[in-house]
Design an enzyme around this catalytic site. Sequence first.
Site, PDB file in Angstrom:
ATOM      1  N   TYR A  35     -77.389 -34.346   2.107  1.00 37.12           N
ATOM      2  CA  TYR A  35     -76.378 -35.062   1.342  1.00 37.12           C
ATOM      3  C   TYR A  35     -75.174 -34.160   1.121  1.00 37.12           C
ATOM      4  O   TYR A  35     -75.255 -32.934   1.204  1.00 37.12           O
ATOM      5  CB  TYR A  35     -76.938 -35.531  -0.010  1.00 37.12           C
ATOM      6  CG  TYR A  35     -77.398 -34.403  -0.909  1.00 37.12           C
ATOM      7  CD1 TYR A  35     -76.524 -33.811  -1.817  1.00 37.12           C
ATOM      8  CD2 TYR A  35     -78.711 -33.935  -0.851  1.00 37.12           C
ATOM      9  CE1 TYR A  35     -76.934 -32.774  -2.639  1.00 37.12           C
ATOM     10  CE2 TYR A  35     -79.130 -32.897  -1.675  1.00 37.12           C
ATOM     11  CZ  TYR A  35     -78.245 -32.322  -2.562  1.00 37.12           C
ATOM     12  OH  TYR A  35     -78.656 -31.288  -3.367  1.00 37.12           O
ATOM     13  N   GLY A  42     -80.218 -22.092  -4.481  1.00 34.07           N
ATOM     14  CA  GLY A  42     -79.473 -23.295  -4.833  1.00 34.07           C
ATOM     15  C   GLY A  42     -79.966 -24.057  -6.044  1.00 34.07           C
ATOM     16  O   GLY A  42     -79.726 -25.267  -6.151  1.00 34.07           O
ATOM     17  N   HIS A  70     -76.424 -28.591 -13.820  1.00 34.69           N
ATOM     18  CA  HIS A  70     -75.160 -29.294 -13.538  1.00 34.69           C
ATOM     19  C   HIS A  70     -75.171 -30.716 -14.080  1.00 34.69           C
ATOM     20  O   HIS A  70     -76.213 -31.270 -14.435  1.00 34.69           O
ATOM     21  CB  HIS A  70     -74.859 -29.305 -12.040  1.00 34.69           C
ATOM     22  CG  HIS A  70     -75.823 -30.094 -11.206  1.00 34.69           C
ATOM     23  ND1 HIS A  70     -75.770 -31.469 -11.087  1.00 34.69           N
ATOM     24  CD2 HIS A  70     -76.859 -29.688 -10.425  1.00 34.69           C
ATOM     25  CE1 HIS A  70     -76.728 -31.887 -10.284  1.00 34.69           C
ATOM     26  NE2 HIS A  70     -77.406 -30.818  -9.863  1.00 34.69           N
ATOM     27  N   HIS A  83     -83.216 -32.486  -6.745  1.00 35.26           N
ATOM     28  CA  HIS A  83     -83.608 -31.706  -5.565  1.00 35.26           C
ATOM     29  C   HIS A  83     -83.975 -30.266  -5.940  1.00 35.26           C
ATOM     30  O   HIS A  83     -83.961 -29.376  -5.094  1.00 35.26           O
ATOM     31  CB  HIS A  83     -82.485 -31.708  -4.527  1.00 35.26           C
ATOM     32  CG  HIS A  83     -82.271 -33.028  -3.868  1.00 35.26           C
ATOM     33  ND1 HIS A  83     -81.521 -34.026  -4.448  1.00 35.26           N
ATOM     34  CD2 HIS A  83     -82.725 -33.522  -2.694  1.00 35.26           C
ATOM     35  CE1 HIS A  83     -81.491 -35.090  -3.653  1.00 35.26           C
ATOM     36  NE2 HIS A  83     -82.224 -34.817  -2.577  1.00 35.26           N
ATOM     37  N   CYS A 122     -82.637 -28.870  -9.031  1.00 34.92           N
ATOM     38  CA  CYS A 122     -81.711 -28.448 -10.083  1.00 34.92           C
ATOM     39  C   CYS A 122     -82.134 -28.988 -11.445  1.00 34.92           C
ATOM     40  O   CYS A 122     -83.013 -29.846 -11.555  1.00 34.92           O
ATOM     41  CB  CYS A 122     -80.294 -28.926  -9.764  1.00 34.92           C
ATOM     42  SG  CYS A 122     -79.562 -28.099  -8.342  1.00 34.92           S
ATOM     43  N   ASN A 135     -80.858 -31.225 -14.049  1.00 33.66           N
ATOM     44  CA  ASN A 135     -79.870 -32.289 -14.274  1.00 33.66           C
ATOM     45  C   ASN A 135     -79.672 -32.530 -15.768  1.00 33.66           C
ATOM     46  O   ASN A 135     -80.654 -32.671 -16.502  1.00 33.66           O
ATOM     47  CB  ASN A 135     -80.323 -33.599 -13.644  1.00 33.66           C
ATOM     48  CG  ASN A 135     -80.164 -33.640 -12.135  1.00 33.66           C
ATOM     49  OD1 ASN A 135     -80.435 -34.662 -11.504  1.00 33.66           O
ATOM     50  ND2 ASN A 135     -79.739 -32.543 -11.528  1.00 33.66           N
TER      51      ASN A 135
END
Length: 411
Positions: free
Chosen positions: A316, A330, A334, A350, A352, A354
């Site tokens: 993506y 990564g 965020h 994925h 992270c 969120n």
Amino acid sequence: MVDFRRSVAIVLALAVAVPLAACSNDKKPAFTDPAEAASAAPATSALPESTTAALPATLSITPAAGKKDVPVSTEIGLKVSNGKVTSVKLTDAKGKAVAGKLRDDNSSWVPGTTLATKQAYTAEVTATADNGTTTTSKTTFTTMGAPGKRTGTGLYLFDGQTYGVAMPVVVEFTPGVKKADRAAVQKRMFVETSPSQPGTWSWTSSGTQAYYRAPEYWQTGTTIKVRIAVGGLPIGNGFYGDRDRSATSKIGRKFEMKVDNATKKMTVTQDGKTVRTMPVSLGKKSTPSSSGTMVVMEKMASTVFDTTDTDGASGYRTTIQYAQRLTWSGQYIHSAPWSTGAQGRTNVSHGCVNVSPSNASWLFDKTLIGDPVTVKGTGDELDYGNGWTPWDVSWKKFAEGSALPVPADLG
């Protein structure tokens, strides 16, 4: 005429006094009568005598006089007996002085800057003996030219910046430093903290990074002064350090973020007090978030996440707001407006962390590089070295990565 009975009495008196003199700092008795002194001579010979204070200091220094092709990282080696080094002066061919200072163990004097290539230098060292006399030695040497192979370095600390309490001093080496060469490199990486909070360096297995931390998080208000003095330092396999790097930085307030997968919540504390609690969504089963203690490494108000290069058609590309990097692989905190319905309930990311746009914005305004973030309960453990991970292991484990001995009482 000598009074024989009087002489015998003196000798007996001195013989009795001998055991006391061995545990005393008193001076030997001063005789005013020559006859008394002569009669007492055999007894006084048993008194311990110390000539150490009368000896002059002996001093030897390196590099040897006339030595050529000396690395520009050279130190003035010092070996002194019966005294201590009281002055070191290093000057270049034009007579310009080079600043520097003694190591804590007085084994050498370290120039405050990398020396110039193909330059003659003169070192003049003075040692002062215990009796106050001085001894001076000089040596003149010439540095080598520019090396052909250099190890690239990086320092993740910058002048005048304020960091979070978990900010490690991070140094990077390209290519990595082999185990056999790490001790020599580590001896040239200096850290001073005020107030004093001693720590140690620890190397990643690849030798591409070294971290410095104390046993506990830094105290708020701490000043950290760092000098990575590896410019021109032989690093092994014909490589030399590319340059010296230095920085002086501050530590700010204690701000921590703790994420619990069981509750799907982040608890934010400042100076020990909870200031906010927010729902989160972590990595889904196929792409779990890593559990462990991480550090905010980078902050970007807006960036683009693009996985199409690695994931192809399943990848993506999307614009992300208020991104704060936690790992090299990564993992970020965020803004994720698309997952607000799942936040606090289920994991859909994925990998992270969120959070909602409003919470992401609030966090972004509050955090500093170096603030600690702990994620627990995901079932996927953080790999050491995937980010700035020195706080993800115990002090004992961390200290095992040092190339030099670590004091047993530290930590």
